[in-house]
Design an enzyme around this catalytic site. Structure first.
Site, short mmCIF file in Angstrom:
data_model
loop_
_atom_site.label_atom_id
_atom_site.label_comp_id
_atom_site.label_asym_id
_atom_site.label_seq_id
_atom_site.Cartn_x
_atom_site.Cartn_y
_atom_site.Cartn_z
N HIS A 75 -5.14 3.35 3.84
CA HIS A 75 -5.33 1.98 4.36
C HIS A 75 -5.42 1.06 3.14
CE1 HIS A 75 -6.31 -1.13 7.14
NE2 HIS A 75 -7.50 -1.33 6.64
N CYS A 117 -6.49 -4.48 12.77
CA CYS A 117 -5.59 -3.91 11.75
C CYS A 117 -5.17 -2.47 12.04
CB CYS A 117 -6.23 -4.03 10.38
SG CYS A 117 -6.62 -5.75 10.02
N HIS A 176 -1.31 -6.96 3.30
CA HIS A 176 -1.89 -6.34 4.49
C HIS A 176 -1.26 -6.99 5.72
CE1 HIS A 176 -4.33 -4.51 7.35
NE2 HIS A 176 -5.54 -4.80 6.93
#
Lengths: 400, 353, 85
Positions: free
Chosen positions: A291, A158, A326
């Site tokens: 994040h 990620c 995400h």
């Protein structure tokens, strides 16, 4: 002091739409792109996701891809975002001497491999085998506009796209290339949706980053790239400068394969080192695009790290994953573009679905659009599995 | 800036964790070879190893080995190149998903499937909070990682880096790549593959780690002078890249004792090397290494390894030469040149120190 | 009950890949996590899959597992009460 690295182009496609204008519009209207699954075929169809609102066929048509060219969803989205970024930075018409393309991705061609996996062994659909690895998609994306002299693919889960930004900036600083197009792309796959599901970190409703009652994340998909070059290169090519990349850092939490440390060591080091790299103090940062996945673990860890850097006086913070979902390997690119849009427009997007502050947290995320502040410096975080933590700082460009 | 290889370690289809291949190379007649694994229990406690696939264990062992052998106190960066990542665990998760459905999938296989598992597990093992990254770009994954380390050291962002190239070849992935012509059909002879005029190569596995640092130590293997990556270069562009690289280090082509290339027995692949030899490397002796290590996405890491060992020993053994000749002594410079499908090309210049 | 406990121990060894552990090495009343067998949060997720796959018991979040996975005996008792397979 070395010459500034500036941004001269951006391209983005996510659940919020195709391009910067759609993205900005959805953020301003506080309209999430996360909703009912339309394209991915899975038995977990009840999970909300942030899908790009185009089928593979529609993307192929949009891009005018020849019928005989094999592609998968991840490179298709990458091609759309690359075109927009290339156009804005005029890298095709005002060609730099040497140019790099650095792409972040993890899923690669999995979205087709998982459909045809058993066929492969029977010798059917074998044309997709060569599209499986991460690098195959990178080359396919780059070849749609051509002209790249150096290319590679980063796969740090990620934080992949954020690390692509870092490598690109270093390639420019060492003078290996004049321009680097950097970012990432990731299409939803049944593989990683199920993977996240086995870790029990997916929310069955809309995700609630930094909320006391958060239960997990929503997956999204998309692609985003930014164009980096030295100030001098932008002046020579006579292209407008959007902002500057003033600092960055990549560190490792080294705590656990999937979980983040409770004290947010990796995140703390990433933010601290990025500030140092940018020669900035914590109170110079106007906004953090966190994040902020909405999992119990990430949000505790990131909050702890933010407190360690900023104390009781955290800057404005939001997680735009509540809009896009995400986007995993693309997230660093997607959130870099959103951060730069925020900087350009003096606009701070909200964190959607936030109600109650987390216990022991020093901040509440932004819940109403902020438009009356002049923004100078924005920090954006991207953290990946395995504790691959990276932070980037974008600043308004000031000619020295 | 000067940059040195302080230690190197490999697990491959040659004897692991040693340089036996230098004098006693193992040759093969089967087109599919798995690496010769050491007894992992000697290196990794069972409770730690139980979730790890073979590739991860190999990477941990070669990494720990170079950290130990180079007596590095603080590692600034851990960088891995892996074309396919942890494919064994990827397959376990994928197979369960397509065969048994999406209900009872195991999280361990997923969390160990991502490409960055290797770098992050090494960091966890060595408790290293520094820079950590993973490159997954086909046949130049390893060089991408090396370039990253090289640049960061030259920008003085770091002083040292643990750089690795790690790829495994599972039986299923071997079969898939066989479907698209990666491998030779039938039996092979790895020792004489260089003369092959058919498509495909033979499959090996790579796990190679290097500790590189910006200061020379008494045990340094060699110096890394330059690293370059090129995408779809024309011959002219390639020529310029080689010329620049030599000029920057005050060398001429004649100073290059040998060019180490990724000749693998695959005629399409090898033709590119022959063209480059004729047009650019001319009379410089070619060496090959894939007859020892087989083809894999990060095999070029073993190419750099073989060259580094030759520089350290100040000798290139007979079996590495593409055109048969006596062992060569007194070696100063080796150029490692690799390409993947004539798209991704890389150059690494190593010099004795 | 003792039969279920033995079965469970075998399943745990298999699914968690506890190579050198034999069923008799696992104390039925010792904690599975932390000081006892030394399992961690990923093992807990694996045990949740095991419960659903082999006994038809579905847990909705990882936190629910904490009480149930205290020891093999506690786990066996829970399974006996709630099993659907």
């Amino acid at each position: 002091m070395s010459e500034s690295i500036v941004v001269t182009g951006m391209g983005i496609v996510t659940a919020l739409g195709n391009g910067k204008a759609d993205t900005m519009n959805a953020l301003q209207k506080k309209q999430t792109g996360i909703g009912k699954m339309r394209y991915l075929q899975t038995s977990h169809a009840d999970l909300p996701v942030g899908e790009v609102k185009m089928s593979n066929e529609e993307m192929r048509d949009f891009l005018k891809i020849p019928a005989d060219q094999i592609t998968t969803r991840t490179p298709l989205m990458g091609m759309i975002a690359l075109q927009e970024a290339a156009q804005q930075a005029e890298i095709i018409t005002k060609r730099p001497k040497k140019m790099a393309f650095i792409n972040g991705t993890t899923v690669g061609g999995m979205e087709q491999s998982e459909l045809f996996y058993q066929d492969f062994f029977q010798g059917v659909h074998t044309e997709y085998i060569a599209m499986h690895d991460c690098g195959a998609g990178t080359e396919a994306i780059a070849d749609t506009i051509g002209g790249f002299d150096l290319m590679t693919t980063i796969s740090t889960a990620c934080s992949s796209a954020a690390n692509a930004v870092i490598l690109g900036a270093n390639l420019i600083k060492t003078g290996r290339v004049d321009v680097a197009v950097v970012g990432g792309t990731e299409g939803l796959s049944k593989f990683h949706l199920n993977g996240f599901n086995t870790l029990m970190i997916l929310d069955k409703k809309q995700c609630k980053p930094f909320d006391k009652d958060r239960v997990g994340l929503n997956l999204g998909e998309g692609a985003a790239y930014i164009v980096l070059e030295k100030e001098q290169s932008a002046l020579e090519r006579n292209v407008p400068i959007i902002c500057q990349l003033s600092g960055y850092a990549n560190t490792c939490d080294a705590y656990h394969q999937t979980a983040s440390s409770p004290d947010g060591e990796g995140a703390f080091l990433a933010m601290r080192d990025a500030l140092k790299d940018a020669h900035l103090q914590p109170n110079d940062i106007d906004y953090i695009n966190a994040h902020g996945t909405g999992t119990d673990n990430n949000d505790v860890s990131e909050s702890a790290a933010i407190e360690r850097i900023f104390g009781e006086n955290a800057p404005f913070i939001s997680s735009t994953k509540s809009f896009t979902g995400h986007t995993t390997s693309a997230a660093g690119g997607v959130e870099a573009v959103i951060s730069i849009l925020a900087l350009q427009n003096n606009f701070i997007p909200v964190s959607l679905n936030f109600k109650n502050k987390m216990e022991n947290s020093t901040f509440t995320p932004v819940t109403e659009n902020i438009t009356d502040k002049i923004l100078h410096h924005i920090l954006t975080n991207s953290f990946g599995f395995g504790g691959n933590d990276s932070s980037l700082i974008f600043s308004k460009f000031e000619q020295r | 800036m000067n940059l040195y290889i302080q230690a190197a370690s490999q697990i491959s289809i040659q004897e692991p964790l040693c340089e036996d291949w230098f004098e006693h190379p193992i040759f093969y007649e089967e087109r599919y070879q798995r690496a010769i694994d050491p007894d992992f229990k000697m290196y990794i406690p069972p409770m730690v190893a139980r979730r790890m696939g073979k590739l991860l264990k190999r990477a941990l062992v070669t990494s720990s080995n170079v950290v130990e052998n180079s007596a590095t106190q603080k590692i600034d960066a851990i960088i891995t190149g892996s074309g396919l990542g942890c494919i064994e665990n990827t397959e376990k998760f994928l197979q369960a998903m397509v065969q048994e459905g999406e209900d009872f999938l195991q999280p361990t296989f997923f969390m160990q499937s991502t490409h960055n598992t290797i770098s992050s597990q090494i960091a966890l093992h060595l408790k290293c909070h520094g820079y950590n990254s993973t490159y997954s770009h086909r046949g130049t994954s390893f060089e991408s990682g090396l370039l990253d380390a090289f640049q960061q050291i030259s920008l003085q962002r770091i002083d040292n880096a643990l750089v690795g190239g790690h790829d495994e070849m599972t039986p299923d992935y071997f079969t898939l790549l066989d479907q698209i012509g990666y491998w030779k059909k039938g039996a092979i002879n790895s020792e004489t593959l260089r003369n092959s005029d058919s498509d495909g190569s033979f499959s090996g596995e790579t796990s190679v780690s290097f500790m590189i640092e910006n200061r020379k130590k008494e045990f340094s293997l060699c110096e890394i002078k330059a690293v370059d990556l090129l995408y779809k270069p024309s011959i002219e562009r390639m020529q310029t890249a080689v010329d620049d690289l030599l000029k920057n280090h005050h060398l001429t082509l004649q100073d290059i004792d040998s060019v180490f290339v990724g000749i693998s027995g695959d005629v399409q692949n090898d033709t590119i090397y022959r063209t480059m030899k004729n047009k650019i490397f001319q009379n410089r002796p070619l060496c090959w290494y894939k007859h020892l290590f087989g083809e894999s996405f990060s095999a070029s890491g073993l190419g750099m390894y073989a060259a580094a060992i030759c520089l350290q020993k100040n000798c290139i053994p007979e079996h590495l030469f593409y055109h048969p000749q006596k062992p060569m002594n007194g070696i100063n410079n080796i150029l490692v040149y690799n390409h993947f499908q004539n798209k991704d090309h890389s150059l690494i210049l190593l010099s004795s120190c | 009950m003792e039969e279920l406990i033995l079965e469970l121990k075998k399943e745990i060894i298999e699914v968690l890949n506890l190579e050198d552990v034999k069923p008799e090495d696992i104390d039925s009343d010792s904690p599975l996590f932390g000081d006892g067998l030394g399992l961690d949060s990923i093992d807990a997720l694996e045990l949740i899959v095991l419960m659903e796959k082999n006994y038809g018991i579905k847990l909705n979040n990882a936190a629910e597992g904490r009480e149930i996975f205290k020891s093999v005996r506690v786990m066996a008792e829970y399974i006996q009460k709630n099993r659907k397979k």
